[in-house]
Design a protein around this motif. Structure first.
Motif, PDB file in Angstrom:
ATOM      1  N   MET A 112       0.754  -1.287  -0.043  1.00 26.76           N
ATOM      2  CA  MET A 112      -0.054  -0.024  -0.105  1.00 26.76           C
ATOM      3  C   MET A 112       0.963   1.168   0.090  1.00 26.76           C
ATOM      4  O   MET A 112       1.771   1.284   0.858  1.00 26.76           O
ATOM      5  N   ILE A 113       0.462   2.064  -0.730  1.00 26.78           N
ATOM      6  CA  ILE A 113       1.088   3.616  -0.628  1.00 26.78           C
ATOM      7  C   ILE A 113       0.535   4.450   0.433  1.00 26.78           C
ATOM      8  O   ILE A 113      -0.423   4.429   0.828  1.00 26.78           O
ATOM      9  N   THR A 114       1.816   4.966   1.279  1.00 22.52           N
ATOM     10  CA  THR A 114       1.506   5.961   1.996  1.00 22.52           C
ATOM     11  C   THR A 114       1.899   7.119   1.479  1.00 22.52           C
ATOM     12  O   THR A 114       2.842   7.665   1.213  1.00 22.52           O
ATOM     13  N   TRP A 115       0.520   7.896   1.418  1.00 22.07           N
ATOM     14  CA  TRP A 115       0.553   9.362   0.861  1.00 22.07           C
ATOM     15  C   TRP A 115       0.945  10.269   1.895  1.00 22.07           C
ATOM     16  O   TRP A 115       0.356  10.233   2.950  1.00 22.07           O
ATOM     17  N   ARG A 116       1.694  11.201   1.978  1.00 22.28           N
ATOM     18  CA  ARG A 116       1.876  12.406   2.685  1.00 22.28           C
ATOM     19  C   ARG A 116       1.891  13.840   1.961  1.00 22.28           C
ATOM     20  O   ARG A 116       1.996  13.514   0.923  1.00 22.28           O
ATOM     21  N   ASP A 117       1.482  14.795   2.853  1.00 20.09           N
ATOM     22  CA  ASP A 117       1.243  15.975   1.867  1.00 20.09           C
ATOM     23  C   ASP A 117       2.432  16.771   2.038  1.00 20.09           C
ATOM     24  O   ASP A 117       3.513  16.173   2.365  1.00 20.09           O
ATOM     25  N   THR A 118       2.792  17.945   1.515  1.00 18.49           N
ATOM     26  CA  THR A 118       3.903  18.657   1.046  1.00 18.49           C
ATOM     27  C   THR A 118       4.577  18.898   2.358  1.00 18.49           C
ATOM     28  O   THR A 118       5.816  19.190   2.405  1.00 18.49           O
ATOM     29  N   GLU A 119       3.977  19.050   3.684  1.00 21.52           N
ATOM     30  CA  GLU A 119       4.535  19.201   4.796  1.00 21.52           C
ATOM     31  C   GLU A 119       4.846  17.892   5.756  1.00 21.52           C
ATOM     32  O   GLU A 119       5.353  17.681   6.801  1.00 21.52           O
ATOM     33  N   GLY A 120       4.699  16.820   5.037  1.00 23.46           N
ATOM     34  CA  GLY A 120       4.866  15.398   5.506  1.00 23.46           C
ATOM     35  C   GLY A 120       4.185  14.718   6.527  1.00 23.46           C
ATOM     36  O   GLY A 120       4.271  13.554   6.855  1.00 23.46           O
ATOM     37  N   ARG A 121       2.842  15.234   6.517  1.00 26.34           N
ATOM     38  CA  ARG A 121       1.574  14.679   7.301  1.00 26.34           C
ATOM     39  C   ARG A 121       0.999  13.688   6.283  1.00 26.34           C
ATOM     40  O   ARG A 121       0.994  13.817   5.152  1.00 26.34           O
ATOM     41  N   ILE A 122       0.553  12.626   6.953  1.00 25.83           N
ATOM     42  CA  ILE A 122      -0.306  11.633   6.183  1.00 25.83           C
ATOM     43  C   ILE A 122      -1.437  12.154   5.689  1.00 25.83           C
ATOM     44  O   ILE A 122      -2.048  12.757   6.297  1.00 25.83           O
ATOM     45  N   TYR A 123      -1.680  11.823   4.328  1.00 27.92           N
ATOM     46  CA  TYR A 123      -2.581  12.352   3.662  1.00 27.92           C
ATOM     47  C   TYR A 123      -3.253  11.323   2.679  1.00 27.92           C
ATOM     48  O   TYR A 123      -3.231  11.369   1.556  1.00 27.92           O
ATOM     49  N   GLN A 124      -3.871  10.485   3.343  1.00 28.06           N
ATOM     50  CA  GLN A 124      -4.325   9.317   2.602  1.00 28.06           C
ATOM     51  C   GLN A 124      -5.748   9.618   1.894  1.00 28.06           C
ATOM     52  O   GLN A 124      -6.725  10.189   2.767  1.00 28.06           O
ATOM     53  N   PHE A 156       5.996   9.333  -1.185  1.00 26.38           N
ATOM     54  CA  PHE A 156       4.810   9.727  -2.143  1.00 26.38           C
ATOM     55  C   PHE A 156       4.385  10.923  -1.468  1.00 26.38           C
ATOM     56  O   PHE A 156       3.790  10.848  -0.436  1.00 26.38           O
ATOM     57  N   THR A 157       4.141  11.920  -2.362  1.00 22.86           N
ATOM     58  CA  THR A 157       3.642  13.378  -1.949  1.00 22.86           C
ATOM     59  C   THR A 157       2.445  13.589  -2.809  1.00 22.86           C
ATOM     60  O   THR A 157       2.242  13.293  -3.812  1.00 22.86           O
ATOM     61  N   ARG A 158       1.269  13.865  -1.804  1.00 19.31           N
ATOM     62  CA  ARG A 158      -0.184  13.836  -2.573  1.00 19.31           C
ATOM     63  C   ARG A 158      -0.261  15.428  -2.280  1.00 19.31           C
ATOM     64  O   ARG A 158      -0.067  16.284  -1.559  1.00 19.31           O
ATOM     65  N   LEU A 159      -0.571  16.008  -3.573  1.00 20.33           N
ATOM     66  CA  LEU A 159      -1.157  17.273  -3.603  1.00 20.33           C
ATOM     67  C   LEU A 159      -2.477  17.485  -3.472  1.00 20.33           C
ATOM     68  O   LEU A 159      -3.271  16.582  -3.343  1.00 20.33           O
ATOM     69  N   GLU A 160      -2.994  18.855  -3.593  1.00 15.31           N
ATOM     70  CA  GLU A 160      -4.502  19.061  -3.572  1.00 15.31           C
ATOM     71  C   GLU A 160      -5.169  18.201  -4.623  1.00 15.31           C
ATOM     72  O   GLU A 160      -4.392  18.338  -5.695  1.00 15.31           O
ATOM     73  N   ASN A 161      -6.339  18.047  -4.815  1.00 17.05           N
ATOM     74  CA  ASN A 161      -6.955  17.572  -5.813  1.00 17.05           C
ATOM     75  C   ASN A 161      -6.977  18.686  -6.935  1.00 17.05           C
ATOM     76  O   ASN A 161      -6.937  20.084  -6.510  1.00 17.05           O
ATOM     77  N   ALA A 162      -7.010  18.322  -8.285  1.00 15.81           N
ATOM     78  CA  ALA A 162      -6.716  19.183  -9.383  1.00 15.81           C
ATOM     79  C   ALA A 162      -7.794  19.896  -9.536  1.00 15.81           C
ATOM     80  O   ALA A 162      -7.850  21.210  -9.739  1.00 15.81           O
TER      81      ALA A 162
END
Length: 125
Positions: free
Chosen positions: A1-13, A53-59
């Motif tokens: 499973m991918i663990t997504w984090r935001d640009t500040e390193g917080r979990i953002y699944q 993996f870094t997750r950005l805001e939804n497009a």
């Protein structure tokens, strides 16, 4: 499973994720997928090594699916095709092209293809 984090390193699944698409631009692999944001929307993230993996805001706002990111910048901008829809799973709408200077702020939305054949873009022949 991918663990997504935001640009500040917080979990953002995401609540859910399906229909992923991966494209390499420069030394970065960008991923788009259908996600939940008060309805289906286009999730966006990236990785350089397939370990972090870094997750950005939804497009885009909901209800939008099938984000296809072009594999290179055009005139210095990221470019994505998307397919807005209604609150249900269908009917799907026209296909739009959108631009971003940074993969976060999207605009200059332009309709590039209407519904075809049977009235849905999936019906194009």
């Amino acid at each position: 499973m991918i663990t997504w984090r935001d640009t500040e390193g917080r979990i953002y699944q995401p609540n859910y994720a399906y229909d992923p698409r991966v494209v390499k631009i420069g030394d970065t692999y960008y991923v788009t997928w259908c996600t939940d944001f008060y309805g289906p929307s286009i999730g966006v993230g990236f990785t350089k090594d397939f370990k972090e993996f870094t997750r950005l805001e939804n497009a885009f706002l909901p209800f939008n699916r099938s984000g296809v990111l072009f594999p290179r910048k055009i005139n210095g901008k990221y470019v994505m095709l998307s397919r807005p829809s209604d609150a249900g799973h269908t009917p799907f709408g026209d296909i739009f092209l959108s631009e971003s200077p940074d993969m976060v702020h999207w605009g200059r939305h332009r309709r590039v293809m209407g519904r075809g054949g049977s009235g849905w873009c999936r019906g194009l022949k």
